[in-house]
Design an enzyme around this catalytic site. Structure first.
Site, PDB file in Angstrom:
ATOM      1  CE  LYS A 108      -4.469   0.835   0.264  1.00  0.00           C
ATOM      2  NZ  LYS A 108      -5.503  -0.118  -0.186  1.00  0.00           N
TER       3      LYS A 108
HETATM    4  N1  GLU Z   1      -6.913   0.089  -3.661  1.00  0.00           N
HETATM    5  C1  GLU Z   1      -7.643  -1.079  -4.023  1.00  0.00           C
HETATM    6  C2  GLU Z   1      -7.812  -2.005  -2.832  1.00  0.00           C
HETATM    7  O1  GLU Z   1      -7.752  -1.604  -1.690  1.00  0.00           O
HETATM    8  C3  GLU Z   1      -7.100  -1.756  -5.260  1.00  0.00           C
HETATM    9  C4  GLU Z   1      -5.699  -2.275  -5.190  1.00  0.00           C
HETATM   10  C5  GLU Z   1      -5.174  -2.748  -6.547  1.00  0.00           C
HETATM   11  O2  GLU Z   1      -5.915  -2.797  -7.493  1.00  0.00           O
HETATM   12  O3  GLU Z   1      -3.981  -3.068  -6.585  1.00  0.00           O
HETATM   13  O4  GLU Z   1      -8.089  -3.161  -2.990  1.00  0.00           O
END
Ligand code: GLU
Length: 419
Positions: free
Chosen positions: A109
């Protein structure tokens, strides 16, 4: 176990969740501490030229939690409240999310502490590009593939792709997902998190014997995820009785039309001023009479303070971490079925996986192909989580964690500890 590290409630909540399930599955004591920590975390302070000529420094992070199952995957969040501990917790959540739907990624993240609504387009672009440059040692299609999250969208993903490409000297589409379709983005990616929530609602409603054409639905959040959930559930016949955004919500027991609300929001920048219903606060909204509740905004909105007043029989977590463990226990006792975030909103990262595959193969799928494959993946994962819950006599969140942690631990065990 060692005391909980860090000071963020979200991190504490994620570690408690992990510890609880580790005990249940008798997780190898050599692997458990590894999963309680993040493999690596980068903190950067990026100077950005503002429109008024001043220079502001923005703090950002990128965290890799565990990469046993594949490259790091996870969004980048632009929000004023971003902290390193929150990003660590969200990276850990991504590890479980990728494992529970069985796609070959580890959890990551990123985040920048900023308020994107107060930055001009130019400032946002310079911030995104500078932050991306700082991340160059970490990211890449075989290493770490960012994506959108709260406060970021296709525009930023295009700038990330361009900045990375300029640095390496050629176009690399697979470095980031959630891009515009004509830059190698996948059809259906934008709607994917909302679509997976709806697939989970359909599956769970069938198990509970709730008829969707008679169901009353409340959705908190009318952004990238909530608005799609509203439109898709409306299309399958649900009555959307409550909806909200940051500024408040709207309630109409006769049902709201999300198509008209989308148009209203475009004009007024909020759904809360819609005339055809009564204004409610975000707190009141969660307690409205309904069959299905979809928290699709931010984390920790259902707590021990309001959980006993939540009336829904089914909750599908579209946001990450909207229910605290204390609230979870209260809702469990009341017999509420909760489809956990790592399963319900996993459509985003599943279609991100499809996007990455399409970019690497340079072979693009139709929207129908994307949606059909997404449905297959989410249905299979839902079925697996349901089966574990039945076998073990647990709730779906615990079952999803049992599956996910088990898969990650198995990958670590098979790979062995280097050297
Ligand atoms: N931000 C999104 C999540 O929390 C997508 C993450 C992604 O597609 O890599 O799942």
């Amino acid at each position: 176990m060692a005391p909980v590290e860090g000071n963020s409630e979200l991190l504490e909540m994620s570690l408690r969740q992990l510890d609880r399930v580790a005990e249940l599955i008798h997780l190898d004591p050599r692997i458990h501490p590894l999963l309680r920590t993040c493999k690596r975390a980068l903190e950067v302070n990026a100077p950005v030229k503002m429109d008024d000529g001043s220079v502001r420094t923005f703090r950002g992070y990128r965290v890799h939690h565990n990469l046993a199952r594949g490259p790091a995957k996870g969004g980048i969040r632009f929000a004023p409240t971003v902290t390193l501990d929150d990003v660590k917790a969200l990276a850990m959540l991504m590890t479980w999310k990728c494992a529970v739907v069985d796609i070959p990624f580890g959890g990551a993240k990123g985040g920048v502490a900023c308020d994107p609504s107060r930055l001009s387009e130019g400032e946002l672009e310079r911030l995104t590009r500078r932050f991306t440059s700082e991340l160059i040692p970490l990211i890449g299609p075989e290493k770490d593939i960012p994506a959108p999250d709260i406060g970021t969208d296709e525009r930023m993903m295009a700038w990330i792709m361009d900045t990375y490409s300029m640095n390496v000297g050629y176009s690399v589409q697979g470095v980031v997902t959630g891009k515009p379709v004509n830059l190698g983005g996948s059809r259906g990616r934008r709607e994917a998190p909302g679509r997976s929530v709806v697939i989970c609602v359909e599956e769970a409603a069938r198990k509970l014997g709730i008829r969707l054409d008679e169901a009353r639905v409340v959705i908190q959040g009318f952004g990238k995820v909530g608005s799609v959930v509203a439109l898709l559930l409306h299309a399958v016949g649900c009555r959307i009785v409550g909806l909200s955004d940051l500024k408040g919500g709207i309630y109409n027991p006769q049902g709201l039309d999300p198509i008209r609300l989308t148009a209203h929001k475009r004009q007024d920048n909020t759904v809360s001023t819609y005339r055809d219903g009564d204004f409610v606060t975000n707190e009141e909204l969660l307690e409205l009479g309904c069959d299905i509740l979809v928290p699709a905004a931010v984390e920790r909105v259902i707590t021990e303070k309001n959980a006993s007043r939540v009336k829904a029989r089914l909750i599908a977590e579209a946001a990450n971490g909207p229910i605290t463990p204390e609230a979870d226990a209260i809702l469990q006792d009341r017999g509420t079925l909760i489809v956990p975030d790592i399963l319900a909103n996993a459509g985003g990262v599943v279609v991100s996986y499809f996007e990455w595959v399409q970019d690497i193969q340079q072979f693009f799928w139709t929207e129908q192909e994307v949606n059909d494959r997404l449905r297959q993946v989410i249905r299979r994962a839902f079925g697996e989580v349901w089966a574990v819950a039945q076998e073990r006599g647990t709730d779906m969140r615990t079952a999803a964690y049992i599956l996910a942690i088990g898969r990650v631990a198995e990958a670590i065990r098979m790979r062995g500890i280097y050297p």
